[in-house]
Scaffold this active site. Sequence first.
Site, mmCIF file in Angstrom:
data_model
loop_
_atom_site.group_PDB
_atom_site.id
_atom_site.type_symbol
_atom_site.label_atom_id
_atom_site.label_comp_id
_atom_site.label_asym_id
_atom_site.label_seq_id
_atom_site.Cartn_x
_atom_site.Cartn_y
_atom_site.Cartn_z
ATOM 1 N N GLU A 259 -26.695 -12.467 115.570
ATOM 2 C CA GLU A 259 -25.956 -13.231 114.571
ATOM 3 C C GLU A 259 -25.232 -14.414 115.220
ATOM 4 O O GLU A 259 -25.195 -15.518 114.669
ATOM 5 C CB GLU A 259 -24.955 -12.308 113.878
ATOM 6 C CG GLU A 259 -24.325 -12.881 112.628
ATOM 7 C CD GLU A 259 -23.539 -11.812 111.887
ATOM 8 O OE1 GLU A 259 -23.903 -11.486 110.746
ATOM 9 O OE2 GLU A 259 -22.558 -11.288 112.464
ATOM 10 N N LYS B 152 -25.608 2.326 101.927
ATOM 11 C CA LYS B 152 -26.518 2.443 103.064
ATOM 12 C C LYS B 152 -27.729 3.306 102.723
ATOM 13 O O LYS B 152 -28.809 3.139 103.286
ATOM 14 C CB LYS B 152 -25.785 3.023 104.274
ATOM 15 C CG LYS B 152 -24.778 2.075 104.902
ATOM 16 C CD LYS B 152 -25.460 0.921 105.595
ATOM 17 C CE LYS B 152 -24.474 0.003 106.291
ATOM 18 N NZ LYS B 152 -25.132 -1.180 106.884
ATOM 19 N N CYS C 19 -15.465 -1.132 106.025
ATOM 20 C CA CYS C 19 -16.133 0.174 106.092
ATOM 21 C C CYS C 19 -15.155 1.342 106.137
ATOM 22 O O CYS C 19 -15.493 2.444 105.703
ATOM 23 C CB CYS C 19 -17.054 0.225 107.308
ATOM 24 S SG CYS C 19 -18.394 -0.982 107.248
ATOM 25 N N SER D 188 -26.885 -14.606 106.656
ATOM 26 C CA SER D 188 -27.544 -14.408 107.942
ATOM 27 C C SER D 188 -28.816 -13.599 107.716
ATOM 28 O O SER D 188 -28.847 -12.697 106.868
ATOM 29 C CB SER D 188 -26.610 -13.647 108.891
ATOM 30 O OG SER D 188 -27.325 -13.141 109.997
ATOM 31 N N CYS E 19 -24.063 -7.646 106.889
ATOM 32 C CA CYS E 19 -23.936 -6.255 107.357
ATOM 33 C C CYS E 19 -23.711 -5.266 106.228
ATOM 34 O O CYS E 19 -24.010 -4.081 106.373
ATOM 35 C CB CYS E 19 -22.766 -6.142 108.340
ATOM 36 S SG CYS E 19 -22.978 -7.079 109.850
ATOM 37 N N GLU F 175 -38.193 -3.744 102.537
ATOM 38 C CA GLU F 175 -38.156 -4.676 103.667
ATOM 39 C C GLU F 175 -37.836 -3.974 104.986
ATOM 40 O O GLU F 175 -38.064 -4.542 106.061
ATOM 41 C CB GLU F 175 -37.074 -5.758 103.431
ATOM 42 C CG GLU F 175 -37.266 -6.574 102.175
ATOM 43 C CD GLU F 175 -36.523 -6.002 100.976
ATOM 44 O OE1 GLU F 175 -36.321 -6.755 100.017
ATOM 45 O OE2 GLU F 175 -36.162 -4.799 101.003
ATOM 46 N N GLU G 253 -27.737 -17.029 115.947
ATOM 47 C CA GLU G 253 -28.171 -17.647 114.690
ATOM 48 C C GLU G 253 -27.132 -18.663 114.212
ATOM 49 O O GLU G 253 -27.485 -19.768 113.763
ATOM 50 C CB GLU G 253 -28.387 -16.572 113.616
ATOM 51 C CG GLU G 253 -28.884 -17.141 112.292
ATOM 52 C CD GLU G 253 -28.980 -16.106 111.181
ATOM 53 O OE1 GLU G 253 -29.386 -16.514 110.063
ATOM 54 O OE2 GLU G 253 -28.653 -14.925 111.405
ATOM 55 N N GLU H 146 -29.983 0.918 101.056
ATOM 56 C CA GLU H 146 -30.504 -0.024 102.045
ATOM 57 C C GLU H 146 -31.634 0.601 102.864
ATOM 58 O O GLU H 146 -32.647 -0.050 103.150
ATOM 59 C CB GLU H 146 -29.380 -0.474 102.975
ATOM 60 C CG GLU H 146 -29.811 -1.488 104.020
ATOM 61 C CD GLU H 146 -28.705 -1.810 105.003
ATOM 62 O OE1 GLU H 146 -28.586 -2.984 105.387
ATOM 63 O OE2 GLU H 146 -27.961 -0.884 105.400
#
Length: 594
Positions: free
Chosen positions: A281, A367, A524, A328, A308, A375, A284, A370
């Site tokens: 990151e 999560k 989190c 990102s 994230c 993907e 990037e 996710e």
Amino acid sequence: MTNITLKIDNVDVTVEKGTSILDAAKKVDIRIPTLCHHEDLCIAGNCRICVVEQIGKHTLTASCATPAEDGMEIKTSSPKIRKARKDIMSLLVSEHNTQCTTCYRSTNCELQDLAAEYNIDNETYLSVLKPNLEIDKSSWSIEKDDSKCIRCQRCVRTCADIQGVNALAVTEKGNEMRVSTFMHLTMNEIVCTNCGQCITHCPTGALTERRYYDEIWDAIDDPDKHVVVNTAPSVRVALGEMFGYEVGTQVTGQMVTALKKMGFDAVLDTDFAADLTIIEEGHELLARLKAALVDKDPNIKLPMITSCSPGWVKFIEHMYPNHLGHLSTCKSPQQMFGAAVKTYYAEKKGIDPSKIVCVAGMPCAAKKYEANRPEMRSSGYQDIDAGLTTREIGHMIKQSGLDFKDLENGEFDSLMGESTGAGVIFGATGGVMEAALRTVYAVITGRPVPFERLNITPVRGLKGIKEAGIKFENCLPEYSWLEGVEAKVAIAHGLTNARVIMDEVAAGTSPYHFIEIMACPGGCIGGGGQPIPTTDAVRIKRTEAIYKEDMEKPIRMSHENPEITEIYEKFLKAPLGEKSHKLLHTKYRTRKRY
């Protein structure tokens, strides 16, 4: 502010004008029971459990929704009040599926606690629970069981006020009133970010996470499987609450020992992947800044925004799909970890990746969703096979028969088990930004960030939107183009705050270069998979534990992690390289807003 004085149970209380009777009582340690009330949420006064008696009035008053007035005399536990509360509780129980022995929220249910306190039985009123209420298990992340809903509407207010999503709403009237979704669609068909904040604010078992630990036990018991678990930083500062520890107790070592004794073949650290995320990151961000400031590329999207938080990612996919280019391309640490386990780890250990089951222990309900995104299969397999919340990990440890408090401190296994303080602070709002700035500044200047002991305090705290700036001076020759540039950054947590940030981005008025957004209040540490209850006081203590663990780490910048150096030297070769792009980066999709 004007102060007023009232009597509560014959105790004089002085508070600011406008303070509720409930909060005035708290000031002198007088407890008034509540159900629909939650300090995170706006006042509703739905459940009436908090009723009190005001001398001179015939009707009882909802203390959560009534401002204290000068000269008031309040009783909180008269016979009239106790009878009223017992009747209200009995009515709620008559509409409730009282399968408490098999309910996931048993022993951590506010309705159950109050029913026991007021000695409620099932005989006062006949059960009017509607038959054939099916549990909605369509979502990867959230289960919805209407038979346990008490219509307090805490979930509705959470989704509207904290997250600004409005996935849940009150529908119908009278005895048909229910908490439902748009057109009564299932949870997987609506605009839901899977953040799980509705779960942590629900007082009963009406909303819970989807649970997968039976499948994980099966994998552990299968001698043909190599089961790897990695745990996020905020898990280790909250798991102790499941076993009676004070909020904010660090239990990292005991957690590692427990997971090993439960039969996991390798216990690794998500913080390693957090360090990996910072390398990708950070580079990037530098690449985007160079393209914008030096190459004057009009197609480069700034500010760059972190990716994230899967709840935040799904929010922007629904609500701001035309601005996905600002995200990102880095995967979250969870997904980077899964991709690396089934390639790098498998190669180093000589294990067939098809035999590896990769489990993620996370503070987050989103999560789970996710992990199942199409993907997330860059390893050639599903990168993360199953996700566990902090609560589920606690339940699994209890199922295994271990006495958690008796366990010695263990160490994460080597290879993807070493991490830095920068990886740890990912668990708190502002942590990703701070970790990134520590590394980016060092890469640009060759020096540590100019903050005492690397602690970038302007990005810390529970303020909804935080701003900071850091100026690059005396840059290394290869970064001379950044000389004198002040990087402007922002941090937002909770999706209503994300909307404020994104409205600026959409209008083209955002002054920032880099933005961190987390879906959950506090980041989190306040995730939808954390132990219940979660309040600001709890968030603060968990956050303090996160920063304490950061300070205790011998290495506190991601680029100095020797295991990170090794994975680049022996496998990835370079940040943003071909292999890194294939395994560690992803793309996002446009989703419908309604």
